[in-house]
Design a protein around this motif. Sequence first.
Motif, PDB file in Angstrom:
ATOM      1  N   ARG A   1       0.834  -1.183   0.000  1.00  0.00           N
ATOM      2  CA  ARG A   1       0.000   0.000   0.000  1.00  0.00           C
ATOM      3  C   ARG A   1       0.872   1.238   0.000  1.00  0.00           C
ATOM      4  O   ARG A   1       1.770   1.369   0.806  1.00  0.00           O
ATOM      5  CB  ARG A   1      -0.861  -0.019   1.257  1.00  0.00           C
ATOM      6  CG  ARG A   1      -2.273   0.383   0.985  1.00  0.00           C
ATOM      7  CD  ARG A   1      -3.208  -0.221   2.029  1.00  0.00           C
ATOM      8  NE  ARG A   1      -4.269   0.604   2.502  1.00  0.00           N
ATOM      9  CZ  ARG A   1      -5.238   1.115   1.769  1.00  0.00           C
ATOM     10  NH1 ARG A   1      -5.252   0.950   0.498  1.00  0.00           N
ATOM     11  NH2 ARG A   1      -6.190   1.808   2.299  1.00  0.00           N
ATOM     12  N   GLU A   2       0.579   2.152  -0.898  1.00  0.00           N
ATOM     13  CA  GLU A   2       1.368   3.376  -1.025  1.00  0.00           C
ATOM     14  C   GLU A   2       0.855   4.443  -0.062  1.00  0.00           C
ATOM     15  O   GLU A   2      -0.346   4.626   0.123  1.00  0.00           O
ATOM     16  CB  GLU A   2       1.270   3.898  -2.465  1.00  0.00           C
ATOM     17  CG  GLU A   2       2.205   5.026  -2.755  1.00  0.00           C
ATOM     18  CD  GLU A   2       2.188   5.425  -4.230  1.00  0.00           C
ATOM     19  OE1 GLU A   2       2.686   6.497  -4.539  1.00  0.00           O
ATOM     20  OE2 GLU A   2       1.664   4.639  -5.054  1.00  0.00           O
ATOM     21  N   GLU A   3       1.785   5.162   0.551  1.00  0.00           N
ATOM     22  CA  GLU A   3       1.428   6.248   1.462  1.00  0.00           C
ATOM     23  C   GLU A   3       0.739   7.376   0.697  1.00  0.00           C
ATOM     24  O   GLU A   3       1.052   7.639  -0.457  1.00  0.00           O
ATOM     25  CB  GLU A   3       2.695   6.787   2.125  1.00  0.00           C
ATOM     26  CG  GLU A   3       2.447   7.807   3.189  1.00  0.00           C
ATOM     27  CD  GLU A   3       3.726   8.244   3.877  1.00  0.00           C
ATOM     28  OE1 GLU A   3       3.752   9.412   4.331  1.00  0.00           O
ATOM     29  OE2 GLU A   3       4.670   7.453   3.951  1.00  0.00           O
ATOM     30  N   VAL A   4      -0.190   8.044   1.358  1.00  0.00           N
ATOM     31  CA  VAL A   4      -0.903   9.169   0.765  1.00  0.00           C
ATOM     32  C   VAL A   4      -0.317  10.463   1.314  1.00  0.00           C
ATOM     33  O   VAL A   4      -0.026  10.573   2.495  1.00  0.00           O
ATOM     34  CB  VAL A   4      -2.421   9.104   1.091  1.00  0.00           C
ATOM     35  CG1 VAL A   4      -3.148  10.330   0.589  1.00  0.00           C
ATOM     36  CG2 VAL A   4      -3.019   7.847   0.494  1.00  0.00           C
TER      37      VAL A   4
ATOM     38  N   LYS B   1      -9.969  17.333  -7.746  1.00  0.00           N
ATOM     39  CA  LYS B   1      -8.776  16.482  -7.691  1.00  0.00           C
ATOM     40  C   LYS B   1      -8.744  15.506  -8.871  1.00  0.00           C
ATOM     41  O   LYS B   1      -7.705  15.316  -9.506  1.00  0.00           O
ATOM     42  CB  LYS B   1      -8.743  15.706  -6.377  1.00  0.00           C
ATOM     43  CG  LYS B   1      -7.590  14.720  -6.300  1.00  0.00           C
ATOM     44  CD  LYS B   1      -7.719  13.847  -5.075  1.00  0.00           C
ATOM     45  CE  LYS B   1      -7.100  12.511  -5.362  1.00  0.00           C
ATOM     46  NZ  LYS B   1      -7.357  11.521  -4.341  1.00  0.00           N
TER      47      LYS B   1
ATOM     48  N   HIS C   1      -1.948   6.948  -9.884  1.00  0.00           N
ATOM     49  CA  HIS C   1      -2.613   5.769  -9.330  1.00  0.00           C
ATOM     50  C   HIS C   1      -4.110   5.857  -9.623  1.00  0.00           C
ATOM     51  O   HIS C   1      -4.705   6.940  -9.523  1.00  0.00           O
ATOM     52  CB  HIS C   1      -2.372   5.701  -7.822  1.00  0.00           C
ATOM     53  CG  HIS C   1      -2.763   4.402  -7.219  1.00  0.00           C
ATOM     54  ND1 HIS C   1      -4.077   4.079  -6.936  1.00  0.00           N
ATOM     55  CD2 HIS C   1      -2.020   3.343  -6.861  1.00  0.00           C
ATOM     56  CE1 HIS C   1      -4.121   2.870  -6.419  1.00  0.00           C
ATOM     57  NE2 HIS C   1      -2.884   2.400  -6.362  1.00  0.00           N
TER      58      HIS C   1
ATOM     59  N   GLN D   1      -0.239  15.052   0.725  1.00  0.00           N
ATOM     60  CA  GLN D   1      -1.098  16.176   0.383  1.00  0.00           C
ATOM     61  C   GLN D   1      -0.296  17.206  -0.384  1.00  0.00           C
ATOM     62  O   GLN D   1       0.857  17.487  -0.062  1.00  0.00           O
ATOM     63  CB  GLN D   1      -1.667  16.813   1.643  1.00  0.00           C
ATOM     64  CG  GLN D   1      -2.640  17.930   1.351  1.00  0.00           C
ATOM     65  CD  GLN D   1      -3.354  18.395   2.612  1.00  0.00           C
ATOM     66  OE1 GLN D   1      -3.461  17.663   3.585  1.00  0.00           O
ATOM     67  NE2 GLN D   1      -3.849  19.609   2.588  1.00  0.00           N
TER      68      GLN D   1
ATOM     69  N   ARG E   1     -13.545  11.114  -5.004  1.00  0.00           N
ATOM     70  CA  ARG E   1     -13.683  10.917  -3.553  1.00  0.00           C
ATOM     71  C   ARG E   1     -13.878  12.283  -2.934  1.00  0.00           C
ATOM     72  O   ARG E   1     -13.094  12.740  -2.115  1.00  0.00           O
ATOM     73  CB  ARG E   1     -12.451  10.226  -2.994  1.00  0.00           C
ATOM     74  CG  ARG E   1     -12.286   8.831  -3.549  1.00  0.00           C
ATOM     75  CD  ARG E   1     -11.111   8.159  -2.967  1.00  0.00           C
ATOM     76  NE  ARG E   1     -11.047   6.808  -3.513  1.00  0.00           N
ATOM     77  CZ  ARG E   1     -10.276   5.874  -3.041  1.00  0.00           C
ATOM     78  NH1 ARG E   1      -9.480   6.121  -2.045  1.00  0.00           N
ATOM     79  NH2 ARG E   1     -10.289   4.678  -3.576  1.00  0.00           N
TER      80      ARG E   1
ATOM     81  N   ASP F   1      -6.645   5.169  -7.902  1.00  0.00           N
ATOM     82  CA  ASP F   1      -7.405   5.752  -6.791  1.00  0.00           C
ATOM     83  C   ASP F   1      -7.476   7.275  -6.899  1.00  0.00           C
ATOM     84  O   ASP F   1      -8.456   7.887  -6.486  1.00  0.00           O
ATOM     85  CB  ASP F   1      -6.770   5.400  -5.445  1.00  0.00           C
ATOM     86  CG  ASP F   1      -6.996   3.950  -5.044  1.00  0.00           C
ATOM     87  OD1 ASP F   1      -7.801   3.255  -5.703  1.00  0.00           O
ATOM     88  OD2 ASP F   1      -6.358   3.515  -4.067  1.00  0.00           O
ATOM     89  N   ASP F   2      -6.425   7.884  -7.436  1.00  0.00           N
ATOM     90  CA  ASP F   2      -6.392   9.342  -7.542  1.00  0.00           C
ATOM     91  C   ASP F   2      -7.247   9.861  -8.697  1.00  0.00           C
ATOM     92  O   ASP F   2      -7.485  11.063  -8.796  1.00  0.00           O
ATOM     93  CB  ASP F   2      -4.954   9.838  -7.693  1.00  0.00           C
ATOM     94  CG  ASP F   2      -4.141   9.620  -6.429  1.00  0.00           C
ATOM     95  OD1 ASP F   2      -4.732   9.709  -5.330  1.00  0.00           O
ATOM     96  OD2 ASP F   2      -2.934   9.361  -6.530  1.00  0.00           O
TER      97      ASP F   2
ATOM     98  N   CYS G   1      -5.841  15.337 -11.628  1.00  0.00           N
ATOM     99  CA  CYS G   1      -5.093  14.085 -11.803  1.00  0.00           C
ATOM    100  C   CYS G   1      -5.213  13.545 -13.219  1.00  0.00           C
ATOM    101  O   CYS G   1      -4.253  13.005 -13.765  1.00  0.00           O
ATOM    102  CB  CYS G   1      -5.531  13.054 -10.765  1.00  0.00           C
ATOM    103  SG  CYS G   1      -4.901  13.425  -9.115  1.00  0.00           S
TER     104      CYS G   1
END
Length: 64
Positions: free
Chosen positions: A1-4, A31, A46, A6, A53, A48-49, A35
């Motif tokens: 899992r990659e760190e998030v 966002k 990624h 800001q 959300r 997810d980005d 992205c």
Amino acid sequence: REEVGQLNLKVKASLIDQLAKRAHVEGTSQKAIVCRALEAAGFSVHPDDLENRTNHRRRQLAVG
């Protein structure tokens, strides 16, 4: 899992307004729009980005 992390950018309010309007029209988040643009410019983004959300604190569009 990659760190998030800001990223905070200071840009002209007119750009923020454009992003807010586009996000509203597309039913997505600012966002996600940024992205997608970074991905189109060749950055590895990624999945997810790229998802909407949306945070409850977002710039409100001026009505009028």
